[in-house]
Design a protein around this motif. Structure first.
Motif, short mmCIF file in Angstrom:
data_model
loop_
_atom_site.label_atom_id
_atom_site.label_comp_id
_atom_site.label_asym_id
_atom_site.label_seq_id
_atom_site.Cartn_x
_atom_site.Cartn_y
_atom_site.Cartn_z
N GLN A 185 0.81 -1.21 0.00
CA GLN A 185 0.00 0.00 0.00
C GLN A 185 0.85 1.27 0.00
O GLN A 185 0.33 2.38 -0.20
N GLY A 186 2.15 1.12 0.22
CA GLY A 186 3.04 2.27 0.29
C GLY A 186 3.24 2.93 -1.07
O GLY A 186 3.01 2.33 -2.12
N ALA A 187 3.71 4.17 -1.02
CA ALA A 187 3.95 4.93 -2.26
C ALA A 187 5.20 4.42 -2.96
O ALA A 187 6.18 4.05 -2.31
N GLU A 188 5.16 4.41 -4.29
CA GLU A 188 6.34 4.08 -5.08
C GLU A 188 7.14 5.35 -5.34
O GLU A 188 6.59 6.45 -5.42
N MET A 189 8.46 5.21 -5.48
CA MET A 189 9.31 6.37 -5.68
C MET A 189 9.06 7.02 -7.04
O MET A 189 9.14 8.25 -7.17
N THR A 190 8.73 6.22 -8.04
CA THR A 190 8.42 6.78 -9.36
C THR A 190 7.21 7.70 -9.26
O THR A 190 6.16 7.32 -8.74
N GLY A 191 7.37 8.94 -9.75
CA GLY A 191 6.29 9.91 -9.71
C GLY A 191 6.15 10.66 -8.41
O GLY A 191 5.25 11.49 -8.25
N LEU A 192 7.07 10.41 -7.45
CA LEU A 192 6.96 11.02 -6.12
C LEU A 192 7.78 12.30 -6.04
O LEU A 192 8.96 12.33 -6.38
N ASN A 193 7.16 13.38 -5.57
CA ASN A 193 7.84 14.65 -5.34
C ASN A 193 8.02 14.82 -3.84
O ASN A 193 7.05 14.95 -3.09
N LEU A 194 9.28 14.82 -3.37
CA LEU A 194 9.57 14.91 -1.94
C LEU A 194 10.27 16.22 -1.57
O LEU A 194 10.66 16.40 -0.42
N SER A 195 10.44 17.11 -2.54
CA SER A 195 11.22 18.32 -2.30
C SER A 195 10.64 19.17 -1.17
O SER A 195 11.36 19.68 -0.32
#
Length: 388
Positions: free
Chosen positions: A152-162
C-alpha cells in the motif's frame, strides 16, 4: 541482554527475520543499499534519503558512534535502517552518543542481524522496491497483513519529496574570506557541507525554499544559481525545471549536483529514467571526460539523465550545444553534463562528500572560476590547478 524480534519485508514477498534496532514499530519506504564502509552518520542525515529504507552493505556499523559535527542536516531522514552487526560499543574520541541512541531519538525503526549480503544480491537482481520493517507489537501482525501494508506504500516513481525536505524560510550562509559574489541555492534537500564549501569559495550563499519562483530568484540578482541534491522523481519537479529554464535564459550561471543534474538534463530537453537499483555509497568510479581523470565519488541517486553519451549534441530545449562530461565506469550512466554555449554544468554525484572521498572537490573551484571569468573553461591551466 533481551533482544526483540523484527522482520524486513519486501514487496515481492521476501522476508528477513532479525532483531529490532533503533525505535520500535513499523516503517515503510523504498529498499535500497549503500556500499560505504564509513560515513553512516552523513548518510542518515542526508535529505536525499527521505522515503528510503537504507541497508548498509558493510557488515559492522556504529563502531565510531555519532557526534554533532558530522550531521548534514537537523534530523535523520531515512525511513528505516538495516544493518547486519551493530557495534556493541562505541570507540572514537569524537563520539558523544551511540548510533542506536540517535535512531531511537529520531524515531527511526531499524533491524539488525539479517544477511545483508543476501538482501543486496536480491535487490541487485530484482531492483529497488517497496519494503517495510516491523518490530514491537507490529512484529505480531500476520505475514499477509505485513505484506499488504508494504504494497500500500507509495512508489518512488512519480513522487515529489522536495517540499518535505526543503527549508521553509530563506536564510544566508556568509562568504568566508574574500567575497566574490552570491549564489542562490534552491534547497531540494541540500547538505550542510555543500553550503559550507560554497561559502569557502567566497560566495554569500542564499538558501531558498524549493517553492521559490523565477521572480524571487532573479530579485536577489545572484552571481549564480545552484540546485542541490534531493529525493524523489525528477519527472515530478516540472516547476523546478521551469524556474531553471527561465534563469538560464536570463544568463545566470548554473551548477547542479545529484538531483540538480537530473533537473538540468530535463531543462535542456532530455528525459530521465529510474535505475534498477541506483548508485549509493562512497566508492563509485566516474570518468571526467573533460580531463581524462577517474574519480572515486560519493553517490545517492535512483534516477538518471537519458542523453546521448557520445559527441556534442544540440539541446532539444534550445540552449545550444551540450555534451556528457562524466560517465559511470560501472554501467555507463550519465554522471555529468556540460553546456558549451551557456555557463551551466552539473554532476550526478556529491562533490562535497563529507565522509569522503574528496576526488571531486575541484568542481567547486571550477564553479568559482566560471563565475569569476564568465565562462566554463576546462583549460590546461585549470587542469594543473585541479590536479594539485
Amino acid at each position: 541482554m533481551v533482544t526483540e524480534p523484527a522482520v524486513f519485508v519486501l514487496e515481492d514477498g521476501h522476508r528477513y527475520v532479525g532483531k529490532a534496532y533503533g525505535a520500535r514499530g513499523r516503517t515503510f519506504g523504498e529498499a535500497v543499499f549503500a556500499t560505504g564502509m564509513t560515513g553512516y552518520q552523513e548518510t542518515l542525515t542526508d535529505p536525499s534519503y527521505a522515503g528510503q529504507i537504507v541497508m548498509m552493505t558493510a557488515p559492522h556499523i556504529g563502531n565510531t558512534g555519532t557526534n554533532d559535527e558530522d550531521l548534514e542536516s537537523a534530523k535523520i531522514w531515512v525511513a528505516g535502517f538495516v544493518v547486519r552487526d551493530p557495534s556493541r560499543v562505541v570507540s572514537n574520541h569524537r563520539a558523544i552518543r551511540s548510533l542506536d541512541d540517535d535512531l531511537v531519538e529520531g524515531e527511526v525503526v531499524g533491524i539488525s542481524g539479517i544477511d545483508t549480503r543476501a538482501v543486496t544480491r536480491h535487490i541487485r537482481s530484482a531492483g529497488a522496491m517497496r519494503a517495510g520493517i516491523f518490530s514491537g507489537a507490529d512484529f505480531a501482525l500476520s505475514p499477509d497483513a505485513q505484506l499488504d501494508l508494504v504494497r500500500q506504500g507509495a512508489e518512488m516513481t512519480g513522487l515529489n519529496l522536495s517540499s518535505t525536505v526543503s527549508t521553509a524560510v530563506r536564510y544566508t550562509v556568509p562568504a568566508v574570506g574574500e567575497r566574490i559574489g552570491s549564489v542562490a541555492v534552491l534547497d531540494l534537500g541540500v547538505k550542510k557541507s555543500t553550503l559550507n564549501y560554497l561559502a569557502d569559495r567566497g560566495f554569500d550563499v542564499e538558501v531558498l525554499p524549493e517553492s521559490s519562483t523565477t521572480a524571487e530568484v532573479l530579485a536577489l540578482e545572484p552571481s549564480a544559481l545552484f540546485y542541490s541534491n534531493g529525493p524523489g522523481d525528477p519527472e515530478a519537479s516540472e516547476g523546478h525545471v521551469q524556474v531553471l529554464q527561465d534563469v538560464l535564459r536570463a544568463g545566470v550561471p548554473y551548477f547542479g549536483i545529484c538531483f540538480g543534474n537530473q533537473l538540468l538534463g530535463r531543462a535542456l530537453g532530455f528525459g530521465t529514467y529510474k535505475l534498477p537499483f541506483g548508485h549509493r555509497g562512497i566508492n563509485q568510479p566516474v570518468l571526467d571526460r573533460t580531463t581524462g581523470r577517474v574519480e572515486i565519488t560519493s553517490q545517492n541517486h535512483g534516477f538518471a539523465v537519458d542523453a546521448p553519451r557520445e559527441g556534442v549534441i544540440e539541446s532539444p530545449a534550445g540552449f545550444g550545444r551540450v555534451e556528457v562530461s562524466h560517465v559511470s565506469l560501472n554501467d555507463d550512466v550519465v554522471e555529468g553534463i556540460r553546456c558549451l554555449d551557456i555557463n551551466a554544468f552539473s554532476v550526478q554525484y556529491h562533490p562535497e562528500a563529507a565522509a569522503g572521498p574528496h576526488d571531486s572537490m575541484y568542481l567547486f573551484d571550477r564553479f568559482r572560476e566560471m563565475v569569476l571569468t564568465g565562462r566554463l573553461d576546462i583549460s590546461t591551466a585549470t587542469l594543473e590547478t585541479e590536479s594539485k
